[in-house]
Design an enzyme around this catalytic site. Structure first.
Site, short mmCIF file in Angstrom:
data_model
loop_
_atom_site.label_atom_id
_atom_site.label_comp_id
_atom_site.label_asym_id
_atom_site.label_seq_id
_atom_site.Cartn_x
_atom_site.Cartn_y
_atom_site.Cartn_z
N SER A 46 -30.33 -7.52 107.15
CA SER A 46 -31.67 -7.89 106.71
C SER A 46 -31.70 -8.83 105.51
O SER A 46 -32.72 -9.45 105.24
CB SER A 46 -32.50 -6.64 106.39
OG SER A 46 -31.97 -5.98 105.27
N HIS A 86 -33.12 -5.13 99.25
CA HIS A 86 -34.05 -6.21 99.59
C HIS A 86 -34.49 -6.96 98.34
O HIS A 86 -34.28 -6.51 97.22
CB HIS A 86 -35.27 -5.68 100.34
CG HIS A 86 -35.00 -5.40 101.79
ND1 HIS A 86 -35.90 -4.78 102.61
CD2 HIS A 86 -33.92 -5.67 102.57
CE1 HIS A 86 -35.39 -4.67 103.83
NE2 HIS A 86 -34.19 -5.20 103.82
N ASP A 122 -41.83 -4.93 103.32
CA ASP A 122 -41.24 -3.61 103.58
C ASP A 122 -42.22 -2.44 103.61
O ASP A 122 -41.79 -1.29 103.63
CB ASP A 122 -40.19 -3.32 102.50
CG ASP A 122 -38.97 -4.19 102.63
OD1 ASP A 122 -38.76 -4.77 103.70
OD2 ASP A 122 -38.22 -4.29 101.63
#
Length: 179
Positions: A46, A86, A122
C-alpha cells in the site's frame, strides 16, 4: 560426566543471555526512540513506490517532534493487532498555545492517513465510527528504512512451520556450539 552437565548448563545459560540481551536492546531502543515499536516491517504494497513489502522501517515518537502532512506514520487501530504504515494526508490541529514545535501539550491533533498506492483515505481501516486518528493511535514516525530486510519476518508469518524450523535450528546451534 559431571563436566558434561556443567557444559550443558553453560550452553543453556549462554542461550538465555543471548535472549535477554536481545530484549534489553529492544527495550533500550524503545526508550531512545520514544516508540513502543521502534522497528517495523512493511507488510503490504500500500505504500509503494515509497516502501515495498519487506522493507524495515525505523520509527521515533518523541512528543517534541510534531506530525505533519506528508509524514509517514505507523498507527494502531482498536480491533486490529497489526500496525499500519501510511502517509499523513490531512491534519487538523486545535492549538491552545503554539510553540516552536507546533501545538503545545494542551492542543489536540486529528490525523487522516492514506497509503500512497491506495485510491482512498484510510477511514475504512479505522475503528467503527472513527473518522480521524489521534496522537495516541500513532506508534511512530518513519525516520529511515532498510529495503527488503524484513522479508524474513513476512515469510515466517506466512509460513508458521518455517518460523518453528528457524527457531529450532537457532536453539540447536546455540546449544551445540561449544565455544
Amino acid at each position: 560426566m559431571w563436566s558434561c552437565g556443567v557444559q550443558k548448563l553453560y550452553q543453556v545459560l549462554n542461550f538465555a543471555m543471548i535472549v535477554s540481551s536481545a530484549l534489553m536492546i529492544w527495550k533500550g531502543l524503545m526508550v531512545v526512540t520514544g516508540s513502543e515499536s521502534p522497528i517495523v516491517v512493511v507488510l503490504s504494497g500500500s505504500m509503494e513506490p515509497a516502501f515495498h513489502r519487506g522493507d524495515l522501517l525505523f520509527l521515533t515518537n518523541h512528543k517534541a517532534d510534531p506530525i505533519r502532512v506528508g509524514d509517514i506514520v505507523v498507527f494502531k487501530v482498536d480491533g486490529r493487532e497489526i500496525p499500519i504504515v501510511h502517509r499523513v494526508l490531512k491534519l487538523h490541529e486545535n492549538c491552545v498555545k503554539v510553540d516552536v514545535c507546533g501545538c503545545s501539550e494542551n492542543g489536540t491533533a486529528k490525523i487522516l492517513t492514506k497509503g500512497d498506492n491506495n485510491s482512498v483515505d484510510d477511514r475504512a481501516l479505522y475503528a467503527p465510527g472513527q473518522l480521524w486518528l489521534n496522537k495516541k493511535d500513532i506508534v511512530g514516525k518513519a525516520k529511515g528504512f532498510v529495503p527488503h530486510v524484513g522479508i524474513v519476518t513476512i515469510l515466517m508469518n506466512d509460513y508458521p512451520k518455517l518460523k518453528y524450523l528457524v527457531l529450532t535450528l537457532l536453539a540447536c546451534f546455540v546449544l551445540i556450539h561449544r565455544e
